[in-house]
Design an enzyme around this catalytic site. Structure first.
Site, PDB file in Angstrom:
ATOM      1  CG  ASP A  32       6.080   0.729 -10.218  1.00 14.79           C
ATOM      2  OD1 ASP A  32       4.682   0.514 -10.630  1.00 14.79           O
ATOM      3  OD2 ASP A  32       6.815   0.185  -9.409  1.00 14.79           O
ATOM      4  CG  ASP A 102       0.787  -0.576  -5.463  1.00 15.27           C
ATOM      5  OD1 ASP A 102       1.192  -1.572  -6.353  1.00 15.27           O
ATOM      6  OD2 ASP A 102       1.178   0.417  -5.255  1.00 15.27           O
TER       7      ASP A 102
END
Length: 292
Positions: A32, A102
Site C-alpha cells: 500500500d 478503495d
C-alpha cells in the site's frame, strides 16, 4: 514518509525485506502507498535541487521493486493506487496487479474500472465484492450486481462471511466457479468498450479471445428510468463468419455478423444496480451451419 530517493533508505528496505522473504514462505505482498507526498523535501539534496524529490522518489521505488523482483521472481507484488498514486505503467513491470480504488461501491466501480481500462489492462485491476451497504452514498446492491461488476477485473471478496446466509455462501461459490471459466479471457483477451458509463446510466464491455472463439460480455444498468430505451447491444471483435452459442442471462445461437451489426436485444431492466452477463462460445463456422 520515507525518502525513497535516498539510496540509504532503499538499501535498508531491500536488506530488511530480503531477510524476511528468505526466512518466511511469502508468496504474496500487498504494498500500500496510502499517503501523498506533501511538503516534500530531502536531506540528501541541496536547497536548489529540492524540486527533484518527486522524480527521485519514483525512481527509488522502481529500483527497490526491481531488485526485490530479481531476487524473488515468484512473489506476487500487488501495488495500491491509494493516496500514493502508484497506479502507473512503470509499476506494471514489478506489480502486475494493482488495487484500483478503495471505493468498492459497484455503482461507482463501473465507471472507475471502465475508465481505468483506457490506460491499463483489465488483468491488472484489483476488483472486490464488498459489503452490501455502501455507507457513504447510502446505496445497497445485491450480490449478483456486485459480482458482475467485480468480475470485470481481478476478482476478490472483502466482506464478513461469518454473517452471510447459507444461500449467499452458495451463491459466492458458484460465482467463483463461473469466474474461473472466464479468467483466461480477463488475463489474455482483447477488450472492446461498447457503452460508456460517462455518457449514460448504462455501460457495457466485451472481452474476446485472441482466436475469436470465445467472449464474455458485461452490461450494467446503473439506475432505472421510466420509459427507458429498449437496449440493443451491438458487440464487437467477433468473427463474422462464426456461429456463437450465447449462454448466461440470455441464450441463443447467432452468427458473429448478426451480433456485431444487428446486436442482441436486452430485456427492460427494472430498478437500480442491474447487470447482465453473457458467455459466447463458437460452435461452428457460418458456412457449416448453412450446410447442416
Amino acid at each position: 514518509m520515507l525518502d525513497m530517493g535516498n539510496p540509504e533508505v532503499t538499501d535498508y528496505l531491500e536488506k530488511s525485506f530480503t531477510r524476511l522473504f528468505k526466512e518466511c514462505d511469502i508468496q504474496y505482498v500487498k504494498w500500500d502507498m496510502n499517503r501523498h507526498l506533501s511538503e516534500a523535501g530531502s536531506s540528501i539534496l541541496p536547497q536548489n535541487r529540492q524540486s527533484e524529490v518527486f522524480h527521485r522518489y519514483v525512481i527509488g521505488v522502481y529500483r527497490l521493486f526491481g531488485n526485490l523482483k530479481s531476487k524473488f521472481p515468484n512473489i506476487l507484488f500487488e501495488s495500491c493506487s491509494g493516496g500514493g498514486g502508484r497506479f502507473d505503467l512503470g509499476m506494471l513491470a514489478f506489480s502486475p496487479q494493482i488495487w484500483t480504488s478503495d471505493n468498492t461501491g459497484p455503482y461507482e466501480r463501473v465507471a472507475i474500472q471502465y475508465g481505468t481500462s483506457f490506460a491499463y489492462p483489465v488483468s491488472a485491476m484489483g476488483a472486490h465484492v464488498a459489503a452490501n451497504f455502501h455507507w457513504l452514498p447510502g446505496r445497497s446492491h445485491n450480490l449478483d450486481f456486485r459480482y458482475k461488476t467485480a468480475s470485470f477485473g481481478v476478482l476478490g471478496y472483502e466482506l464478513n462471511i461469518t454473517k452471510m446466509t447459507e444461500e449467499e455462501l452458495a451463491e459466492i461459490k458458484s460465482q467463483i466457479e463461473a469466474y474461473k471459466e472466464i479468467e483466461h479471457l480477463i488475463q489474455k483477451g482483447d477488450l472492446y468498450r461498447l457503452i460508456s458509463p460517462f455518457q449514460s446510466n448504462r455501460a457495457a464491455a466485451g472481452i474476446v479471445s485472441k482466436d475469436k472463439k470465445e467472449a464474455a460480455v458485461w452490461y450494467w444498468q446503473l439506475s432505472g428510468e421510466s420509459n427507458g430505451p429498449v437496449e440493443r447491444l451491438k458487440l464487437d471483435g467477433l468473427d463474422p463468419e462464426r456461429v456463437y452459442e450465447v449462454t448466461g442471462d440470455l441464450s441463443g445461437r447467432f452468427t458473429g455478423d448478426t451480433l456485431m451489426y444487428a446486436g442482441l436485444r436486452f430485456p427492460i431492466l427494472s430498478g437500480d444496480g442491474k447487470a447482465i452477463f453473457l458467455r459466447l462460445s463458437s460452435i461452428l463456422e457460418k458456412e457449416e451451419s448453412f450446410h447442416a
